[in-house]
Enzyme design. Structure first.
Site, short mmCIF file in Angstrom:
data_model
loop_
_atom_site.label_atom_id
_atom_site.label_comp_id
_atom_site.label_asym_id
_atom_site.label_seq_id
_atom_site.Cartn_x
_atom_site.Cartn_y
_atom_site.Cartn_z
N GLU A 98 0.83 -1.20 0.00
CA GLU A 98 0.00 0.00 0.00
C GLU A 98 0.87 1.25 0.00
OE1 GLU A 98 -2.48 1.65 -0.55
OE2 GLU A 98 -4.20 1.26 0.73
N ASP A 99 0.29 2.34 -0.44
CA ASP A 99 1.04 3.60 -0.41
C ASP A 99 1.08 4.19 0.99
OD1 ASP A 99 -1.70 4.14 -0.47
OD2 ASP A 99 -1.63 5.53 -2.15
N ASP A 102 -3.81 5.60 6.60
CA ASP A 102 -4.34 6.82 7.18
C ASP A 102 -5.30 6.40 8.31
OD1 ASP A 102 -4.69 9.69 7.08
OD2 ASP A 102 -6.58 9.37 6.04
N PHE A 151 -1.68 16.29 3.84
CA PHE A 151 -2.04 15.60 2.60
C PHE A 151 -0.84 15.59 1.66
CE2 PHE A 151 -3.92 14.76 -1.51
CZ PHE A 151 -4.69 13.65 -1.20
N ARG A 164 1.13 11.83 -9.36
CA ARG A 164 1.66 10.50 -9.02
C ARG A 164 3.08 10.32 -9.53
NH1 ARG A 164 -2.68 7.40 -7.19
NH2 ARG A 164 -4.67 7.69 -8.24
#
Ligand code: 5GP
Ligand code: MG
Ligand code: MG
Length: 178
Positions: A98-99, A102, A151, A164
């Site tokens: 996963e990136d 959160d 963010f 990206r």
């Protein structure tokens, strides 16, 4: 694209170094096991490729796409599968890549689902972790960097589908969100 960036949090060299460290650790942990690496599209795609190209052990690639975010920057709390794995993961050692974690909802839901499909084991590798934002109990087994509650974009992470392909991770100028 670069003029939209407010600041760099992690530069290309720092990311590259950490990805190689993670790859080495994961390759050692999974040596001799039937490893299937699951890329959570689209955010993890860049990290995923870098990671597995630094892991010189046999492994299988597979992709899944889930949606937890709309166009904005807040998690909706529901996770939908938009594109599913092609492989039968029964008895395989699954590593979800996963990136970022959160709230933790995406990864929690996904790892539960893959366990229910009969994987031999399910672990998670996240490039970034925002521990201060956790809404459910969820901990990745491998974490690249712990990051503050901001963010972030770049190295796979998007805002409205863009940014990206930045080689670094950073924040956007406030006017970009307006
Ligand atoms: P969670 O379900 O843990 O709340 O959300 C995880 C997903 O939300 C990540 O896979 C990522 O797609 C998105 N996300 C969370 N924080 C950020 C962020 O700072 N930047 C971007 N671009 N996406 C984020
Ligand atoms: Mg993601
Ligand atoms: Mg996104």
């Amino acid at each position: 694209m670069l003029m939209d960036i407010e600041k760099t949090l992690l530069d290309e060299a720092a990311i590259g170094k950490r990805v190689r460290e993670l790859a080495e650790q994961i390759a050692a942990d999974y040596a001799g096991k039937d490893l299937l690496m699951v890329c959570v599209l689209n955010g993890a795609a860049v990290f995923y490729i870098d990671l597995l190209m630094d892991m010189q052990i046999p492994l299988e690639m597979n992709f899944i796409r889930v949606s937890s975010y709309g166009a904005g920057t807040e998690s909706s709390g529901t996770v939908r599968i938009l594109y599913d794995l092609e492989a039968d993961i029964t008895d395989k050692h699954v590593l979800i890549v996963e990136d970022i974690i959160d709230s933790g909802r995406t990864l929690k839901r996904l790892s539960k689902l893959l366990k229910e499909r009969g994987a031999a084991s399910v672990k998670c590798c996240c490039l970034l972790d925002k521990p201060s934002r956790r809404a459910v109990e969820m901990q990745a087994d491998y974490v690249g960097f712990s990051v503050p509650d901001e963010f972030l974009v770049g190295y796979g992470l998007d805002y409205n589908g863009k940014y990206r392909n930045l080689r670094f991770i950073g924040t956007l100028k406030p006017e970009i969100y307006e």
